[in-house]
Enzyme design. Structure first.
Site, mmCIF file in Angstrom:
data_model
loop_
_atom_site.group_PDB
_atom_site.id
_atom_site.type_symbol
_atom_site.label_atom_id
_atom_site.label_comp_id
_atom_site.label_asym_id
_atom_site.label_seq_id
_atom_site.Cartn_x
_atom_site.Cartn_y
_atom_site.Cartn_z
ATOM 1 N N PRO A 171 13.483 -10.098 12.058
ATOM 2 C CA PRO A 171 14.655 -10.806 12.558
ATOM 3 C C PRO A 171 14.346 -12.124 13.268
ATOM 4 O O PRO A 171 13.374 -12.233 14.004
ATOM 5 C CB PRO A 171 15.291 -9.812 13.534
ATOM 6 C CG PRO A 171 14.203 -8.862 13.890
ATOM 7 C CD PRO A 171 13.315 -8.780 12.676
ATOM 8 N N ASN A 172 15.213 -13.083 12.997
ATOM 9 C CA ASN A 172 15.193 -14.431 13.590
ATOM 10 C C ASN A 172 14.108 -15.331 13.013
ATOM 11 O O ASN A 172 14.091 -16.534 13.306
ATOM 12 C CB ASN A 172 15.046 -14.352 15.132
ATOM 13 C CG ASN A 172 16.239 -13.674 15.779
ATOM 14 O OD1 ASN A 172 17.364 -14.122 15.589
ATOM 15 N ND2 ASN A 172 16.015 -12.591 16.489
ATOM 16 N N ARG A 231 14.263 -22.555 15.777
ATOM 17 C CA ARG A 231 14.194 -21.551 16.841
ATOM 18 C C ARG A 231 13.070 -21.861 17.846
ATOM 19 O O ARG A 231 11.896 -21.864 17.467
ATOM 20 C CB ARG A 231 13.901 -20.213 16.176
ATOM 21 C CG ARG A 231 13.656 -19.105 17.127
ATOM 22 C CD ARG A 231 13.071 -17.893 16.427
ATOM 23 N NE ARG A 231 12.994 -16.818 17.374
ATOM 24 C CZ ARG A 231 12.311 -15.688 17.189
ATOM 25 N NH1 ARG A 231 11.659 -15.505 16.068
ATOM 26 N NH2 ARG A 231 12.293 -14.778 18.099
ATOM 27 N N TYR A 263 7.445 -21.475 18.700
ATOM 28 C CA TYR A 263 7.172 -21.102 17.301
ATOM 29 C C TYR A 263 6.810 -22.275 16.395
ATOM 30 O O TYR A 263 6.483 -22.059 15.227
ATOM 31 C CB TYR A 263 8.383 -20.340 16.729
ATOM 32 C CG TYR A 263 8.634 -19.042 17.464
ATOM 33 C CD1 TYR A 263 7.748 -17.977 17.367
ATOM 34 C CD2 TYR A 263 9.751 -18.893 18.298
ATOM 35 C CE1 TYR A 263 7.952 -16.791 18.058
ATOM 36 C CE2 TYR A 263 9.976 -17.707 18.994
ATOM 37 C CZ TYR A 263 9.065 -16.664 18.870
ATOM 38 O OH TYR A 263 9.273 -15.492 19.555
ATOM 39 N N ASN A 292 5.238 -9.565 9.875
ATOM 40 C CA ASN A 292 5.646 -10.035 11.198
ATOM 41 C C ASN A 292 6.963 -9.312 11.488
ATOM 42 O O ASN A 292 8.025 -9.727 11.019
ATOM 43 C CB ASN A 292 5.814 -11.548 11.236
ATOM 44 C CG ASN A 292 6.095 -12.038 12.663
ATOM 45 O OD1 ASN A 292 6.477 -11.261 13.535
ATOM 46 N ND2 ASN A 292 5.902 -13.332 12.891
ATOM 47 N N ALA A 301 10.904 -8.958 16.717
ATOM 48 C CA ALA A 301 11.279 -8.114 17.868
ATOM 49 C C ALA A 301 11.105 -6.624 17.573
ATOM 50 O O ALA A 301 10.795 -5.839 18.490
ATOM 51 C CB ALA A 301 12.718 -8.410 18.273
ATOM 52 N N GLU A 356 -0.800 -7.090 10.703
ATOM 53 C CA GLU A 356 0.315 -7.481 11.578
ATOM 54 C C GLU A 356 0.065 -8.913 12.041
ATOM 55 O O GLU A 356 -1.043 -9.219 12.506
ATOM 56 C CB GLU A 356 0.343 -6.516 12.772
ATOM 57 C CG GLU A 356 1.379 -6.857 13.813
ATOM 58 C CD GLU A 356 1.308 -5.910 15.026
ATOM 59 O OE1 GLU A 356 0.578 -4.890 14.967
ATOM 60 O OE2 GLU A 356 1.971 -6.228 16.023
ATOM 61 N N HIS A 411 1.626 -12.312 14.309
ATOM 62 C CA HIS A 411 2.604 -12.941 15.199
ATOM 63 C C HIS A 411 2.237 -14.408 15.344
ATOM 64 O O HIS A 411 1.055 -14.741 15.538
ATOM 65 C CB HIS A 411 2.616 -12.269 16.575
ATOM 66 C CG HIS A 411 2.987 -10.832 16.480
ATOM 67 N ND1 HIS A 411 4.277 -10.422 16.255
ATOM 68 C CD2 HIS A 411 2.219 -9.715 16.489
ATOM 69 C CE1 HIS A 411 4.295 -9.106 16.155
ATOM 70 N NE2 HIS A 411 3.055 -8.651 16.286
ATOM 71 N N ARG A 446 2.862 -13.736 26.746
ATOM 72 C CA ARG A 446 4.290 -13.928 27.008
ATOM 73 C C ARG A 446 4.844 -12.811 27.906
ATOM 74 O O ARG A 446 4.094 -12.175 28.623
ATOM 75 C CB ARG A 446 5.010 -14.036 25.660
ATOM 76 C CG ARG A 446 4.481 -15.224 24.837
ATOM 77 C CD ARG A 446 5.223 -15.354 23.529
ATOM 78 N NE ARG A 446 6.645 -15.586 23.755
ATOM 79 C CZ ARG A 446 7.568 -15.453 22.798
ATOM 80 N NH1 ARG A 446 7.207 -15.113 21.560
ATOM 81 N NH2 ARG A 446 8.845 -15.667 23.059
HETATM 82 C C1 DQA Z 1 6.963 -12.858 17.112
HETATM 83 C C2 DQA Z 1 6.831 -12.409 18.570
HETATM 84 C C3 DQA Z 1 7.930 -11.424 18.939
HETATM 85 O O1 DQA Z 1 7.803 -11.017 20.292
HETATM 86 C C4 DQA Z 1 9.282 -12.058 18.757
HETATM 87 O O2 DQA Z 1 10.312 -11.115 19.013
HETATM 88 C C5 DQA Z 1 9.465 -12.712 17.434
HETATM 89 C C6 DQA Z 1 8.340 -13.410 16.821
HETATM 90 C C7 DQA Z 1 5.926 -13.954 16.754
HETATM 91 O O3 DQA Z 1 5.772 -14.210 15.562
HETATM 92 O O4 DQA Z 1 5.339 -14.561 17.649
HETATM 93 O O5 DQA Z 1 10.568 -12.735 16.896
HETATM 94 O O6 DQA Z 1 6.708 -11.740 16.271
#
Ligand code: DQA
Length: 143
Positions: free
Chosen positions: A10-11, A18, A23, A74, A77, A98, A100, A107
């Site tokens: 998501p997002n 964003r 990011y 990825n 959240a 995984e 990120h 963070r």
């Molecule tokens: C994320 C880190 C997560 O905490 C966050 O909710 C994201 C992106 C990252 O790629 O840094 O949506 O996975």
């Protein structure tokens, strides 16, 4: 060519717009291009997908499990709380990396824990979108 899924939660479809200070300015379309190009160089057939729907993501993980397709995930959240995503990851039959974009450990505290990491082969965090290319390289070397 071996298939690899790059699955974004998501997002992440809003990359570029964003929170660019966290990011970066790379859009999701740019990320798709980067992953497909890295795949071509590594001899991998990379398919990048993004969803804001947990059920859809679980369906893609089942698809990867059934077809023995390695996954770069990825979970965004969902990483921090979704046991359903973790249970789907546990069923994978090939590699799982995984990724990120940000360093989740630098963070907020609620981002420090990942429910996915314990069932992943490896974790890359904080290296920006380059982390995806590095994950694909590792998969190419360990399939
Ligand atoms: C994320 C880190 C997560 O905490 C966050 O909710 C994201 C992106 C990252 O790629 O840094 O949506 O996975």
């Amino acid at each position: 060519m071996s298939r690899v899924f790059v699955l974004n939660g998501p997002n992440l479809g809003r990359l570029g717009a964003r929170e660019p200070l966290i990011y970066g300015s790379t859009t999701h379309a740019d990320l798709v291009e980067l992953c497909v190009k890295a795949g071509q160089e590594l001899g991998l057939d990379v398919e990048v997908r993004q969803t804001d729907s947990e059920g859809e993501m679980i369906g893609w993980l089942h698809e990867a499990a059934d077809a023995e397709i390695p996954v770069v995930l990825n979970g965004a959240a969902w990483t921090h709380y979704s046991i359903a995503i973790r249970d789907a990851c546990s069923q994978l039959t090939s590699k799982l990396v995984e990724v990120h974009i940000s360093n989740i450990h630098k963070r907020e505290e609620f981002r420090h824990h990942s429910v996915i990491s314990a069932v992943a082969d490896g974790v890359i965090a904080g290296l920006g979108v380059t982390g995806y290319a590095l994950a694909l390289r590792w998969i190419a070397e360990h399939r």
